[in-house]
Design an enzyme around this catalytic site. Structure first.
Site, PDB file in Angstrom:
ATOM      1  N   VAL A 142      -1.863  -6.667  -5.594  1.00  0.00           N
ATOM      2  CA  VAL A 142      -2.015  -8.322  -6.339  1.00  0.00           C
ATOM      3  C   VAL A 142      -2.410  -9.266  -5.468  1.00  0.00           C
ATOM      4  O   VAL A 142      -2.490  -9.280  -4.454  1.00  0.00           O
ATOM      5  CB  VAL A 142      -1.250  -8.604  -7.828  1.00  0.00           C
ATOM      6  CG1 VAL A 142      -1.588 -10.425  -7.907  1.00  0.00           C
ATOM      7  CG2 VAL A 142      -0.674  -8.294  -8.706  1.00  0.00           C
TER       8      VAL A 142
ATOM      9  N   ALA B 195      -0.723 -11.948  -1.359  1.00  0.00           N
ATOM     10  CA  ALA B 195      -0.905 -10.132  -1.679  1.00  0.00           C
ATOM     11  C   ALA B 195       0.347 -10.094  -2.499  1.00  0.00           C
ATOM     12  O   ALA B 195       1.314 -10.625  -1.673  1.00  0.00           O
ATOM     13  CB  ALA B 195      -1.769  -9.728  -1.323  1.00  0.00           C
ATOM     14  N   LYS B 196       0.436  -9.547  -2.977  1.00  0.00           N
ATOM     15  CA  LYS B 196       1.985  -8.469  -2.998  1.00  0.00           C
ATOM     16  C   LYS B 196       1.364  -6.727  -3.516  1.00  0.00           C
ATOM     17  O   LYS B 196      -0.023  -6.861  -4.548  1.00  0.00           O
ATOM     18  CB  LYS B 196       2.943  -8.566  -3.946  1.00  0.00           C
ATOM     19  CG  LYS B 196       4.354  -8.348  -3.587  1.00  0.00           C
ATOM     20  CD  LYS B 196       4.531  -9.289  -2.135  1.00  0.00           C
ATOM     21  CE  LYS B 196       6.026  -8.657  -2.003  1.00  0.00           C
ATOM     22  NZ  LYS B 196       6.122  -9.531  -0.697  1.00  0.00           N
ATOM     23  N   GLY B 197       2.114  -5.707  -3.519  1.00  0.00           N
ATOM     24  CA  GLY B 197       1.848  -4.329  -4.338  1.00  0.00           C
ATOM     25  C   GLY B 197       3.096  -3.913  -4.522  1.00  0.00           C
ATOM     26  O   GLY B 197       4.216  -4.638  -4.074  1.00  0.00           O
TER      27      GLY B 197
END
Ligand code: NAD
Length: 549
Positions: A193, A238-240
């Protein structure tokens, strides 16, 4: 709700206000809004109970309901109906509380035009739909509530609010990987994201945990935006993540999972697009596999596609321990501010992974007595102090803290309530809540984890006079040294550990002082002050870039 037709119930006992709302809606263009009006909370709730109402406009001062209690009673009986609160200028604080408690928005009577009213209704419906659909998650709700609270206090433009409330890009993947028994294949969900793309490339960790979902990853991406902005780093957030428990997997399985996930999100990441880093359940080795997989696909080595990789692959000195080190730099600032001498003071650390174990180490190097730590298996308490080296030695043999001999076993719940000077939650979100906040007994709460404290708990802790170092400040050391790693990689530089730590301390101290100054000047808690510092810079950047097309 039918397409383009919205049924709104207005609960308002003042006939002049009710007529005004009616006429504003009649004037406004856009989707048809049908309005029904009732003048008591009780009859309003009965009407909602019969069904067919899409949204409620709720006056907080009614003959059978006063102030916040009106909203809370409504929420308790009709938890799923979106509410926009109507407030007078004098009651803004109560309206803000209602939004923190789950109202979608508030409108100030006398300042509402037809366009503002219909937009608020439209946005409120969209938010409610998104929250109960793809983004349904307590953590995303917390991130949104924190953001909305800060946005209201700073008077952020409505359209910017709506834009920043949701991530700009999200990718959901479902992919298989082979278990060690060759025939055995597991299919899992993964996410990446990107919350804001206006500030430069995006940046954020990758988490492997059994509870990862789109909402959790989106919350973490949003916090990354504010954190990078607060630190003045040239990134959006962001992050995942992958929804899996990595402790079940062998090293080979972890490698296959990581390589396949990398190729699934390949189009989103890149050294000038989006740069992952480690988070819960991932480490230097996972970053090395990610970098290798990306490099194989483009055909040459690209170390700058990730940070937090091993030093031998272009990782930065000091990155591995940077989050824990940064947290301790912040604790030093906070201790100076409240007049707490660190030597001889006591600390409790929840979580003994990357962040927690390094925070524990650097605290003890400052002369702090570490009286309790924990991991997913147990908590360990010793009033005489625990040795970080000995805890590591136990972990190296046993993987978990359970069975550690030099202390008493306690639960994670008990650990959070121990009397201490510094409490550092460095594991999971949602640990300090309305349920246990009153029993938290520390002077400084340093949030190594992301989102460990709920909004309700914030308030209880503030009443107790606890100084909170909010996550976006307290754990920003990791992304700051990630930024150093990225800069060194792009320019083929090699900084010494002293250079890195000096620069880290300078950036973190400046951000702490800036946040404290804003909190004191505007009479805000540290979390809201830090969020406003972060949000304000993003809002300014967005306005300067303008709207495409
Ligand atoms: P990690 O995987 O290295 O360690 C997590 C630790 O938490 C482990 O000791 C694990 O056993 C423990 N844990 C898991 N479930 C628990 C539970 N229910 N109760 C108590 N302990 C539990 O992860 P990490 O990288 O140290 O990340 C921890 C937190 O810090 C996360 O919230 C993460 O988002 C945040 N964070 C990490 C970094 C980083 O650089 N790694 C940077 C900023 C923020």
């Amino acid at each position: 709700m039918e397409q383009n037709h919205v049924k709104v119930l207005l609960i308002e006992d003042n006939p002049v206000q009710a007529r005004l709302i009616q006429s504003l809606l009649a004037e406004a263009s856009g989707p048809g809004i049908e309005l029904e009006t009732l003048d008591r909370l009780r009859t309003g709730l009965e009407r909602v109970g019969r069904g067919g109402i899409d949204l409620v406009l709720l006056d907080l001062i009614l003959p059978d309901g006063q102030g916040l209690e009106t909203f809370l009673r409504f929420r308790a009986e009709a938890p799923d109906t979106p509410v926009v609160v109507l407030t007078g200028l004098d009651d803004l604080r109560i309206a803000t509380k209602a939004v923190e408690g789950g109202a979608q928005d508030y409108l100030v009577k006398g300042q509402v035009s037809g366009a503002v009213l219909t937009r608020s209704i439209r946005y409120a419906l969209q938010r409610a739909q998104a929250r109960s659909g793809e983004w349904a998650s307590p953590m995303f709700r917390l991130a949104q509530q924190q953001f909305l609270k800060a946005a209201q206090i700073m008077g952020l433009d409505d359209n910017l609010r709506q834009r920043l409330l949701f991530p700009q890009r999200s990718m959901v993947v479902s992919f298989p990987f082979r278990r060690d028994g060759y025939e055995h294949v597991e299919t899992v969900f993964g996410y990446r994201v990107q919350h804001v793309l206006s500030m430069g490339p995006t940046k954020g960790g990758i988490r492997y945990h059994p509870e990862v979902d789109l909402g959790e990853v989106s919350a973490l991406a949003m916090w990354m935006t504010w954190k990078c902005s607060l630190m003045h780093l040239p990134y959006g957030g962001a992050k995942g993540g992958v929804r899996i428990d990595p402790t079940w997997l062998s090293r080979q399985e972890l490698q296959r999972l990581t390589r396949r996930f990398t190729s699934e999100i390949f189009t989103m990441i890149g050294p000038d697009k989006d740069i992952p880093a480690p988070d819960m359940g991932t480490d230097e080795q996972v970053m090395a596999w990610l970098m290798d997989t990306y490099s194989q696909q483009v055909g040459y080595g690209v170390p700058t596609v990730v940070t937090g990789k091993p030093v031998v692959l272009g990782g930065s000195l000091g990155r591995k321990e940077a989050t824990g080190r940064g947290l301790v730099y912040m604790v030093e600032e906070a201790a100076r501010h409240i007049g707490l001498g660190l030597p001889g003071s006591t600390a409790v650390v929840q979580g003994f992974g990357n962040v927690g174990s390094n925070a524990a180490r650097f605290l003890t190097e400052d002369g702090v007595k570490l009286i309790a730590v924990s991991d997913a298996s147990t908590g360990i308490y010793n009033s005489d102090g625990l040795s970080v080296d000995s805890l590591h030695a136990h972990l190296a043999q046993n993987r978990f803290l359970e069975g550690y001999p030099d202390g008493d076993a306690i639960t994670n719940e008990e650990l959070l309530e121990l009397r201490c000077d510094i409490l550092a939650p460095c594991a999971l979100q949602n640990q300090i809540t309305a349920e246990n906040a009153a029993r938290v007994d520390c002077r400084i709460l340093a949030e190594g984890a992301n989102g460990p404290t709920t909004l309700e708990a914030d308030e209880i802790l503030a009443e107790k006079g606890i100084l909170i170092l909010p996550d976006i400040l307290a754990n920003a050391g990791g992304v700051t040294v990630s930024y150093f790693e990225w800069v060194q990689g792009l320019q083929n530089l090699m900084w010494t550990l002293d250079e890195i730590n000096d620069r880290l301390r300078a950036i973190l101290s400046e951000a702490f002082q800036r946040t404290l100054a804003r909190a004191e000047r505007d009479n805000l808690d540290m979390r809201t002050a830090a969020l406003i510092e972060g949000i304000d810079r993003v809002a300014q950047a967005k306005l300067k870039r303008g709207l495409f097309p």
